[in-house]
Enzyme design. Sequence first.
Site, PDB file in Angstrom:
ATOM      1  CD  GLU A  85      53.177  68.469  26.669  1.00  0.00           C
ATOM      2  OE1 GLU A  85      53.529  68.969  25.723  1.00  0.00           O
ATOM      3  OE2 GLU A  85      53.676  67.345  26.968  1.00  0.00           O
ATOM      4  CE  LYS A 265      56.425  68.472  22.323  1.00  0.00           C
ATOM      5  NZ  LYS A 265      55.428  68.163  23.538  1.00  0.00           N
TER       6      LYS A 265
HETATM    7  C1  MEV Z   1      55.410  65.110  25.240  1.00  0.00           C
HETATM    8  O1  MEV Z   1      54.991  66.312  25.274  1.00  0.00           O
HETATM    9  C2  MEV Z   1      56.890  64.516  25.200  1.00  0.00           C
HETATM   10  C3  MEV Z   1      57.395  63.048  25.645  1.00  0.00           C
HETATM   11  O2  MEV Z   1      56.480  62.551  24.288  1.00  0.00           O
HETATM   12  C4  MEV Z   1      58.770  62.986  25.404  1.00  0.00           C
HETATM   13  C5  MEV Z   1      59.141  61.661  25.132  1.00  0.00           C
HETATM   14  O3  MEV Z   1      58.611  60.859  24.638  1.00  0.00           O
HETATM   15  O4  MEV Z   1      60.436  61.268  25.696  1.00  0.00           O
HETATM   16  C6  MEV Z   1      56.650  62.381  26.433  1.00  0.00           C
END
Ligand code: MEV
Length: 426
Positions: A85, A265
């Site tokens: 990512e 996540k």
């Molecule tokens: C993306 O990989 C992770 C986020 O969605 C985490 C969050 O929303 O806290 C940016």
Amino acid sequence: MSREISGFSKLSKDEKIDWLDAKVLTKTSDFKEILRQYWNANSDLQSLHDDFIENTISNFYLPYAVAPNFVINNKKYVIPMVIEESSVVAAAAMVAKFWAKRGGFKTEVISTDKIGQVHFMYKSAKTELEAYFKKIKPQLFSTTSALTKNMKNRGGGILDIELRDKTQVLKDYYQLHVRFETKDSMGANFINSCLEQIANTFKKEGIKIVMSILSNYTPNCLVRAEVSCPVSDLYKEAPMYYAQKFVEAIKIAQVEPYRAVTHNKGIMNGVDAVVIATGNDFRAIEAGVHAYASRKGQYQSLSGAEIKDGIFKFWIELPLSVGTVGGLTALHPLAKISLALLQNPSAKELMEIMAAAGLAQNFAALRALTTKGIQHGHMKMHFTNILNQLKTTPSEKETLKQFFKDKTITHRDVKEALEKLRTLKS
Ligand code: MEV
């Protein structure tokens, strides 16, 4: 055409690929070529990877990066991360630098117990079972002594064996609930071998052993990481307003499971990247962490935050059962390199490093979400992927980078700008 085959694992790598090409893909033109592009020219290294699993036909690359400038318990770290990512490593590096100037991450391992269970069925009187368990318990320890000798020398071993009555939740179901200390190893093989030996010793007429296996739920293999600073030092503009929004974002993740899952996540973006880089088992970590997030009966945020007396405090608590010896950590050359980059940490230190990486990711995400929004940074990092996807030339890349320097990036806008650029040139 039949897609069924017996004895597939006995075929050579080339034969496997030929079979896939002919029977599954019906001769997709570049299948073989792409697989081969990812083979390693060093045949020893390739066969090491081939032997990790069965039916290997190629290698699947993920980027291996480092996030410098982490300060954890006053020690400086460069953290290796394996992740695809775009924004994760950049965010980790940025947050590491931010907190390094504010005292760094403070971490602490709260406990390191691991659990394994022998699950069994027993129909007769519970009192008889209890009496039998009491009598045989010393033997459950002594018959595993050959297995536990080395671990004991390292300060670990079986801590306790408990008989648990589970008949309230499932008829005739009991278990031996065993606590282990596995020091610097994750300990899965050690735990499972001990459990199978315990089950063998415990076996008798009337006891039906169903299975013996470690648990990936490790709520007592727990680490905490924390950062704090004066609110005034957190943001350049309106610090109290944004600090409060940050705390509110965490409160939302504590009460709203839809948000909590995404929140966690983001934390696992940081944790998993280090777990993979160090050759640890990310499925075990994921399973254990999410179970822990649900321990109160509802899925919740793994992190917390507060503002008290003008001080902003942000923390996380995670169950992380990891190892720095044995398993893939000893086999994968890059896992060894990762551990060397981390100055060969103990398993406890590695837990602390992973918790800091998770907290850093959560900080980056929440700060972005409660200020500019997430897409600003995300799309900036994803921009190169879009350019590659659209098969841009180096000079087109340069022109488009200049063009989008101060613009919001979307896939559609980049595509349109590229089409215009190409029409102008033709
Ligand atoms: C993306 O990989 C992770 C986020 O969605 C985490 C969050 O929303 O806290 C940016």
